[in-house]
Design a protein around this motif. Structure first.
Motif, PDB file in Angstrom:
ATOM      1  N   GLN A 118      19.848  -2.115  -9.832  1.00  0.00           N
ATOM      2  CA  GLN A 118      17.931  -2.279 -10.471  1.00  0.00           C
ATOM      3  C   GLN A 118      17.606  -3.496 -10.140  1.00  0.00           C
ATOM      4  O   GLN A 118      17.531  -4.434 -10.084  1.00  0.00           O
ATOM      5  CB  GLN A 118      18.038  -2.500 -12.054  1.00  0.00           C
ATOM      6  N   PRO A 119      16.300  -3.128  -9.866  1.00  0.00           N
ATOM      7  CA  PRO A 119      15.585  -4.365  -9.326  1.00  0.00           C
ATOM      8  C   PRO A 119      14.612  -5.483 -10.406  1.00  0.00           C
ATOM      9  O   PRO A 119      14.883  -4.830 -11.241  1.00  0.00           O
ATOM     10  CB  PRO A 119      14.020  -3.779  -8.181  1.00  0.00           C
ATOM     11  N   VAL A 125      11.363  -0.145  -3.411  1.00  0.00           N
ATOM     12  CA  VAL A 125       9.962   0.749  -4.391  1.00  0.00           C
ATOM     13  C   VAL A 125       8.663   0.167  -4.492  1.00  0.00           C
ATOM     14  O   VAL A 125       8.079  -1.231  -4.781  1.00  0.00           O
ATOM     15  CB  VAL A 125      10.708   0.788  -5.872  1.00  0.00           C
ATOM     16  N   VAL A 126       8.198   1.036  -3.879  1.00  0.00           N
ATOM     17  CA  VAL A 126       6.058   0.208  -4.491  1.00  0.00           C
ATOM     18  C   VAL A 126       5.893   0.239  -6.072  1.00  0.00           C
ATOM     19  O   VAL A 126       5.887   1.176  -6.510  1.00  0.00           O
ATOM     20  CB  VAL A 126       5.644   0.495  -3.144  1.00  0.00           C
ATOM     21  N   GLY A 127       5.848  -0.771  -6.037  1.00  0.00           N
ATOM     22  CA  GLY A 127       5.267  -1.548  -7.458  1.00  0.00           C
ATOM     23  C   GLY A 127       4.531  -2.410  -7.607  1.00  0.00           C
ATOM     24  O   GLY A 127       4.284  -3.228  -6.759  1.00  0.00           O
ATOM     25  N   ASP A 128       4.708  -3.148  -8.786  1.00  0.00           N
ATOM     26  CA  ASP A 128       4.419  -4.504  -9.427  1.00  0.00           C
ATOM     27  C   ASP A 128       3.905  -4.902 -10.256  1.00  0.00           C
ATOM     28  O   ASP A 128       4.186  -4.267 -11.646  1.00  0.00           O
ATOM     29  CB  ASP A 128       2.181  -4.581  -9.423  1.00  0.00           C
ATOM     30  N   LEU A 129       5.130  -5.951 -10.860  1.00  0.00           N
ATOM     31  CA  LEU A 129       5.482  -7.261 -11.800  1.00  0.00           C
ATOM     32  C   LEU A 129       3.916  -6.954 -12.825  1.00  0.00           C
ATOM     33  O   LEU A 129       4.509  -6.601 -13.951  1.00  0.00           O
ATOM     34  CB  LEU A 129       6.500  -8.109 -11.959  1.00  0.00           C
ATOM     35  N   SER A 130       3.682  -7.491 -12.806  1.00  0.00           N
ATOM     36  CA  SER A 130       2.292  -7.335 -13.498  1.00  0.00           C
ATOM     37  C   SER A 130       1.646  -6.247 -13.914  1.00  0.00           C
ATOM     38  O   SER A 130       0.718  -5.800 -15.013  1.00  0.00           O
ATOM     39  CB  SER A 130       1.355  -8.594 -12.716  1.00  0.00           C
ATOM     40  N   GLU A 131       1.819  -5.391 -13.579  1.00  0.00           N
ATOM     41  CA  GLU A 131       1.269  -3.396 -13.996  1.00  0.00           C
ATOM     42  C   GLU A 131       2.337  -3.084 -15.048  1.00  0.00           C
ATOM     43  O   GLU A 131       3.548  -3.341 -15.207  1.00  0.00           O
ATOM     44  CB  GLU A 131       0.812  -3.194 -12.951  1.00  0.00           C
ATOM     45  N   ALA A 140       0.900  -1.175  -0.324  1.00  0.00           N
ATOM     46  CA  ALA A 140       0.015  -0.220   0.072  1.00  0.00           C
ATOM     47  C   ALA A 140       0.731   1.008  -0.069  1.00  0.00           C
ATOM     48  O   ALA A 140       0.653   1.922  -0.528  1.00  0.00           O
ATOM     49  CB  ALA A 140      -1.060   0.301   0.938  1.00  0.00           C
ATOM     50  N   ASP A 141       2.132   1.189   0.714  1.00  0.00           N
ATOM     51  CA  ASP A 141       3.105   1.963   0.528  1.00  0.00           C
ATOM     52  C   ASP A 141       4.850   1.839   1.161  1.00  0.00           C
ATOM     53  O   ASP A 141       4.802   0.398   1.428  1.00  0.00           O
ATOM     54  CB  ASP A 141       2.710   2.998   1.939  1.00  0.00           C
ATOM     55  N   GLU A 142       5.416   2.438   1.263  1.00  0.00           N
ATOM     56  CA  GLU A 142       6.728   2.388   1.490  1.00  0.00           C
ATOM     57  C   GLU A 142       6.632   0.841   2.196  1.00  0.00           C
ATOM     58  O   GLU A 142       7.483   0.282   2.868  1.00  0.00           O
ATOM     59  CB  GLU A 142       7.899   3.121   1.297  1.00  0.00           C
ATOM     60  N   PRO A 167       4.248   7.844 -13.541  1.00  0.00           N
ATOM     61  CA  PRO A 167       5.349   7.539 -15.281  1.00  0.00           C
ATOM     62  C   PRO A 167       6.158   8.549 -14.612  1.00  0.00           C
ATOM     63  O   PRO A 167       7.668   8.504 -15.468  1.00  0.00           O
ATOM     64  CB  PRO A 167       4.114   8.854 -16.078  1.00  0.00           C
ATOM     65  N   GLU A 168       6.146   9.463 -13.793  1.00  0.00           N
ATOM     66  CA  GLU A 168       7.895  10.160 -13.775  1.00  0.00           C
ATOM     67  C   GLU A 168       8.432   9.794 -12.637  1.00  0.00           C
ATOM     68  O   GLU A 168       9.535   9.870 -12.558  1.00  0.00           O
ATOM     69  CB  GLU A 168       7.503  12.017 -12.858  1.00  0.00           C
ATOM     70  N   GLU A 169       8.340   8.455 -11.935  1.00  0.00           N
ATOM     71  CA  GLU A 169       9.285   7.390 -11.248  1.00  0.00           C
ATOM     72  C   GLU A 169       9.461   6.282 -12.405  1.00  0.00           C
ATOM     73  O   GLU A 169      10.612   5.746 -12.555  1.00  0.00           O
ATOM     74  CB  GLU A 169       8.136   7.020 -10.484  1.00  0.00           C
ATOM     75  N   PHE A 170       8.981   6.040 -13.308  1.00  0.00           N
ATOM     76  CA  PHE A 170       9.260   5.100 -14.151  1.00  0.00           C
ATOM     77  C   PHE A 170      10.537   5.460 -15.267  1.00  0.00           C
ATOM     78  O   PHE A 170      10.254   6.143 -15.998  1.00  0.00           O
ATOM     79  CB  PHE A 170       7.800   4.258 -14.580  1.00  0.00           C
ATOM     80  N   ASP A 171      11.643   4.588 -15.201  1.00  0.00           N
ATOM     81  CA  ASP A 171      12.503   4.365 -15.582  1.00  0.00           C
ATOM     82  C   ASP A 171      12.833   3.569 -16.553  1.00  0.00           C
ATOM     83  O   ASP A 171      13.288   2.689 -15.697  1.00  0.00           O
ATOM     84  CB  ASP A 171      13.833   5.257 -14.489  1.00  0.00           C
ATOM     85  N   PRO A 172      13.209   3.105 -17.466  1.00  0.00           N
ATOM     86  CA  PRO A 172      13.539   2.006 -18.293  1.00  0.00           C
ATOM     87  C   PRO A 172      14.662   1.686 -17.978  1.00  0.00           C
ATOM     88  O   PRO A 172      14.819   0.662 -17.819  1.00  0.00           O
ATOM     89  CB  PRO A 172      13.080   1.575 -19.115  1.00  0.00           C
ATOM     90  N   GLY A 173      15.309   2.286 -17.882  1.00  0.00           N
ATOM     91  CA  GLY A 173      17.049   2.910 -17.697  1.00  0.00           C
ATOM     92  C   GLY A 173      17.610   1.407 -16.175  1.00  0.00           C
ATOM     93  O   GLY A 173      18.870   1.503 -15.684  1.00  0.00           O
ATOM     94  N   GLY A 174      16.629   2.115 -15.029  1.00  0.00           N
ATOM     95  CA  GLY A 174      17.221   1.789 -14.071  1.00  0.00           C
ATOM     96  C   GLY A 174      15.888   2.813 -12.863  1.00  0.00           C
ATOM     97  O   GLY A 174      15.670   3.454 -13.299  1.00  0.00           O
ATOM     98  N   LEU A 175      16.141   2.307 -11.680  1.00  0.00           N
ATOM     99  CA  LEU A 175      15.591   2.677 -10.233  1.00  0.00           C
ATOM    100  C   LEU A 175      16.777   3.220  -9.830  1.00  0.00           C
ATOM    101  O   LEU A 175      17.405   2.902  -9.919  1.00  0.00           O
ATOM    102  CB  LEU A 175      14.832   1.703  -9.899  1.00  0.00           C
ATOM    103  N   ARG A 176      16.187   4.009  -8.732  1.00  0.00           N
ATOM    104  CA  ARG A 176      17.070   5.025  -7.718  1.00  0.00           C
ATOM    105  C   ARG A 176      17.638   3.837  -6.758  1.00  0.00           C
ATOM    106  O   ARG A 176      17.277   2.190  -7.068  1.00  0.00           O
ATOM    107  CB  ARG A 176      15.690   5.451  -6.436  1.00  0.00           C
ATOM    108  N   GLY A 177      19.337   4.434  -6.797  1.00  0.00           N
ATOM    109  CA  GLY A 177      19.716   3.343  -6.417  1.00  0.00           C
ATOM    110  C   GLY A 177      21.379   3.535  -6.397  1.00  0.00           C
ATOM    111  O   GLY A 177      21.616   4.083  -7.160  1.00  0.00           O
TER     112      GLY A 177
END
Length: 107
Positions: A106-107, A79-85, A49-51, A92-102
């Protein structure tokens, strides 16, 4: 091949492997190996539901795989998300196909 992968992962002889389960299995051991071989902070894509809720799910999950003792909680983030989505369930502003925060992990 799916049947063999299911058997190796302890899922029985199935004709299909659920990708969410497969990535959870692989992700747990990848996390363990990253903790063993690097000093990076590792952010994991986790449903919640949240971090705070997502972070609370990790210890029980990693205990199930018997690897929680190999993880440094101070270097662990979520990083709160869902592989099936679409877009991993990220805004959209969080999604970066090249990598996520860290630290480049990449998760």
């Amino acid at each position: 091949m799916r049947t063999e992968a299911s058997a190796v992962l302890g899922r029985g002889a199935r004709s299909a492997v659920d990708l969410d389960e497969l990535f959870a299995d692989l992700g747990a051991f990848l996390l363990r190996d990253l903790m063993r071989t690097t000093d990076a902070r590792v952010n994991c894509l986790v449903r919640g539901a949240d971090e705070a809720a997502a972070l609370a799910r990790l210890p029980a999950n990693l205990e199930w795989y018997r690897i929680w003792d190999h993880v440094d909680p101070e270097r662990l983030g979520v990083v709160v998300g869902d592989l099936s989505e679409p877009g991993l369930g990220l805004d959209p502003e969080e999604f970066d196909p090249g990598g996520l925060r860290g630290d480049g992990c990449q998760p």
